[in-house]
Design a protein around this motif. Sequence first.
Motif, PDB file in Angstrom:
ATOM      1  N   SER A 159      -2.039  -4.043  -3.164  1.00 52.40           N
ATOM      2  CA  SER A 159      -2.824  -4.114  -1.923  1.00 52.40           C
ATOM      3  C   SER A 159      -3.291  -2.702  -1.600  1.00 52.40           C
ATOM      4  CB  SER A 159      -1.970  -4.670  -0.779  1.00 52.40           C
ATOM      5  OG  SER A 159      -1.516  -5.973  -1.060  1.00 52.40           O
ATOM      6  N   GLY A 160      -4.213  -2.204  -2.420  1.00 58.52           N
ATOM      7  CA  GLY A 160      -4.593  -0.801  -2.300  1.00 58.52           C
ATOM      8  C   GLY A 160      -3.470   0.113  -2.748  1.00 58.52           C
ATOM      9  N   THR A 161      -2.582  -0.400  -3.591  1.00 55.23           N
ATOM     10  CA  THR A 161      -1.384   0.312  -4.039  1.00 55.23           C
ATOM     11  C   THR A 161      -1.733   1.400  -5.047  1.00 55.23           C
ATOM     12  OG1 THR A 161      -0.211  -1.804  -3.826  1.00 55.23           O
ATOM     13  CG2 THR A 161       0.915  -0.024  -5.044  1.00 55.23           C
ATOM     14  N   PRO A 162      -1.274   2.639  -4.844  1.00 52.23           N
ATOM     15  CA  PRO A 162      -1.501   3.670  -5.860  1.00 52.23           C
ATOM     16  C   PRO A 162      -0.703   3.349  -7.127  1.00 52.23           C
ATOM     17  CG  PRO A 162      -0.081   4.511  -4.126  1.00 52.23           C
ATOM     18  CD  PRO A 162      -0.576   3.178  -3.662  1.00 52.23           C
ATOM     19  N   ALA A 163      -1.288   3.666  -8.285  1.00 50.06           N
ATOM     20  CA  ALA A 163      -0.642   3.334  -9.549  1.00 50.06           C
ATOM     21  C   ALA A 163      -0.860   4.439 -10.572  1.00 50.06           C
ATOM     22  CB  ALA A 163      -1.181   2.012 -10.090  1.00 50.06           C
ATOM     23  N   GLU A 204      -8.186  -0.240 -20.783  1.00 49.43           N
ATOM     24  CA  GLU A 204      -7.974  -1.652 -20.469  1.00 49.43           C
ATOM     25  C   GLU A 204      -6.960  -1.812 -19.342  1.00 49.43           C
ATOM     26  OE1 GLU A 204      -6.979  -5.843 -22.832  1.00 49.43           O
ATOM     27  OE2 GLU A 204      -6.503  -3.914 -23.779  1.00 49.43           O
ATOM     28  N   LEU A 205      -5.877  -1.044 -19.386  1.00 46.34           N
ATOM     29  CA  LEU A 205      -4.847  -1.150 -18.353  1.00 46.34           C
ATOM     30  C   LEU A 205      -5.365  -0.633 -17.015  1.00 46.34           C
ATOM     31  CD1 LEU A 205      -2.007  -1.921 -17.540  1.00 46.34           C
ATOM     32  CD2 LEU A 205      -1.200   0.283 -18.420  1.00 46.34           C
ATOM     33  N   VAL A 206      -6.095   0.468 -17.025  1.00 41.89           N
ATOM     34  CA  VAL A 206      -6.671   1.004 -15.786  1.00 41.89           C
ATOM     35  C   VAL A 206      -7.585  -0.031 -15.131  1.00 41.89           C
ATOM     36  CG1 VAL A 206      -8.300   2.695 -14.843  1.00 41.89           C
ATOM     37  CG2 VAL A 206      -6.499   3.441 -16.402  1.00 41.89           C
ATOM     38  N   LEU A 207      -8.491  -0.610 -15.909  1.00 48.17           N
ATOM     39  CA  LEU A 207      -9.453  -1.559 -15.347  1.00 48.17           C
ATOM     40  C   LEU A 207      -8.766  -2.819 -14.836  1.00 48.17           C
ATOM     41  CD1 LEU A 207     -12.421  -1.226 -17.881  1.00 48.17           C
ATOM     42  CD2 LEU A 207     -12.100  -0.087 -15.686  1.00 48.17           C
ATOM     43  N   MET A 208      -7.724  -3.281 -15.540  1.00 47.19           N
ATOM     44  CA  MET A 208      -6.992  -4.452 -15.081  1.00 47.19           C
ATOM     45  C   MET A 208      -6.310  -4.179 -13.754  1.00 47.19           C
ATOM     46  SD  MET A 208      -3.834  -6.025 -14.683  1.00 47.19           S
ATOM     47  CE  MET A 208      -2.678  -5.108 -15.686  1.00 47.19           C
ATOM     48  N   LEU A 209      -5.660  -3.026 -13.640  1.00 48.68           N
ATOM     49  CA  LEU A 209      -4.970  -2.696 -12.396  1.00 48.68           C
ATOM     50  C   LEU A 209      -5.959  -2.530 -11.246  1.00 48.68           C
ATOM     51  CD1 LEU A 209      -2.211  -0.243 -13.679  1.00 48.68           C
ATOM     52  CD2 LEU A 209      -1.870  -2.540 -12.764  1.00 48.68           C
ATOM     53  N   GLU A 210      -7.088  -1.879 -11.503  1.00 46.80           N
ATOM     54  CA  GLU A 210      -8.090  -1.743 -10.442  1.00 46.80           C
ATOM     55  C   GLU A 210      -8.561  -3.110  -9.968  1.00 46.80           C
ATOM     56  OE1 GLU A 210     -10.253   2.560 -11.195  1.00 46.80           O
ATOM     57  OE2 GLU A 210     -11.118   0.787 -12.144  1.00 46.80           O
ATOM     58  N   ALA A 253       0.812  -1.219   0.000  1.00 44.01           N
ATOM     59  CA  ALA A 253       0.000   0.000   0.000  1.00 44.01           C
ATOM     60  C   ALA A 253       0.842   1.263   0.000  1.00 44.01           C
ATOM     61  CB  ALA A 253      -0.953  -0.007   1.208  1.00 44.01           C
ATOM     62  N   ASP A 254       2.090   1.167   0.478  1.00 42.05           N
ATOM     63  CA  ASP A 254       2.946   2.355   0.506  1.00 42.05           C
ATOM     64  C   ASP A 254       3.935   2.388  -0.662  1.00 42.05           C
ATOM     65  OD1 ASP A 254       4.466   0.269   1.437  1.00 42.05           O
ATOM     66  OD2 ASP A 254       5.103   1.244   3.292  1.00 42.05           O
ATOM     67  N   ASP A 255       3.745   1.505  -1.640  1.00 44.11           N
ATOM     68  CA  ASP A 255       4.465   1.594  -2.910  1.00 44.11           C
ATOM     69  C   ASP A 255       3.678   2.485  -3.868  1.00 44.11           C
ATOM     70  OD1 ASP A 255       6.541  -0.201  -2.227  1.00 44.11           O
ATOM     71  OD2 ASP A 255       5.341  -1.940  -2.845  1.00 44.11           O
ATOM     72  N   LEU A 256       4.354   3.005  -4.874  1.00 42.93           N
ATOM     73  CA  LEU A 256       3.702   3.662  -6.008  1.00 42.93           C
ATOM     74  C   LEU A 256       4.153   2.924  -7.257  1.00 42.93           C
ATOM     75  CD1 LEU A 256       2.193   5.826  -7.612  1.00 42.93           C
ATOM     76  CD2 LEU A 256       4.230   7.280  -7.420  1.00 42.93           C
ATOM     77  N   ASN A 295      -6.935  -5.796  -9.968  1.00 45.77           N
ATOM     78  CA  ASN A 295      -5.843  -6.505  -9.293  1.00 45.77           C
ATOM     79  C   ASN A 295      -5.349  -5.803  -8.033  1.00 45.77           C
ATOM     80  OD1 ASN A 295      -5.948  -8.415 -11.321  1.00 45.77           O
ATOM     81  ND2 ASN A 295      -3.745  -8.505 -11.613  1.00 45.77           N
ATOM     82  N   GLY A 296      -6.139  -4.864  -7.516  1.00 49.01           N
ATOM     83  CA  GLY A 296      -5.839  -4.315  -6.198  1.00 49.01           C
ATOM     84  C   GLY A 296      -5.123  -2.983  -6.165  1.00 49.01           C
TER      85      GLY A 296
END
Length: 270
Positions: free
Chosen positions: A85-89, A106-112, A55-58, A114-115
């Motif tokens: 794990s709730g990781t900002p991206a 597509e990339l935004v939705l996949m990342l969302e 969660a504290d990674d970007l 996957n957490g």
Amino acid sequence: MKLKRICVLYFSPTGGTEKIARFVAGELAETLGLQQEFFDFTTPEGRRSQLRFEADDLLVMASPVYAGRLPNKLAPEYKAKIFGSGTPAVPICVFGNRSPDEALRELVLMLEENGFQIAAGAAFAGRHAFSDKVGSGRPDAEDLAQIAAFAAKAAERLSGNGLPPLELDRSEIGPYYTPLKEDGTPAKFLKARPLTRLEQCVRCGVCARSCPMESIDHETMEAAGLCIKCQACVRRCPTHAKYFEDPDFLSHVAMLEKNYTRRAEHTTVI
């Protein structure tokens, strides 16, 4: 938002996507005062294990655009190997001066799924892997200024308390773009593979080591397995021994050179 590091992940067979990923991450690192760690998803070794971020990674994740979507042979690996794990991206797509079409969404939705929490996203134009005439010189100084401005806005969102969901169309992703020949009919080159000018080949092995799908034989330097047309072997060969001669592929390249030398605009979601 308290962050400990920037994780820069990219799939970049010819280097253009990596260049933009590193530039975005560098701008964010300077503004946010964070160290960077790099994850090269291009190499088979880099894709063998799952990557899990805290969660504290970007995460700054960058992918090229293939036929208006994420590369169809890589998208399942993105989905199966990259988790938060709730990781900002900050998702980044790099397209070859034609159009990003559905790739960024597509990339935004996949990342969302996957957490990850999306801070901002962008599709940036670059030189097309198939031709130096399509997107020539991009990203140039004007592009880099726009990319820096995007990174500054993303850093501003990341400096706040929490990340409100981005306003984005979350409907079903559309189909892949159909490549066209010069006459406007579909270009069918899925089975095309690079060939070798044997009189120029020095058996250095650069092509085999560069292939992200491990499809080039290290002894013969011939492509025997799956080819995703990434052009890594063509562009990295020091003696220009690798080339394509498939008629539909060459006609598609000619169509791109005829219709897509204009300056395509970037797309950002902030």
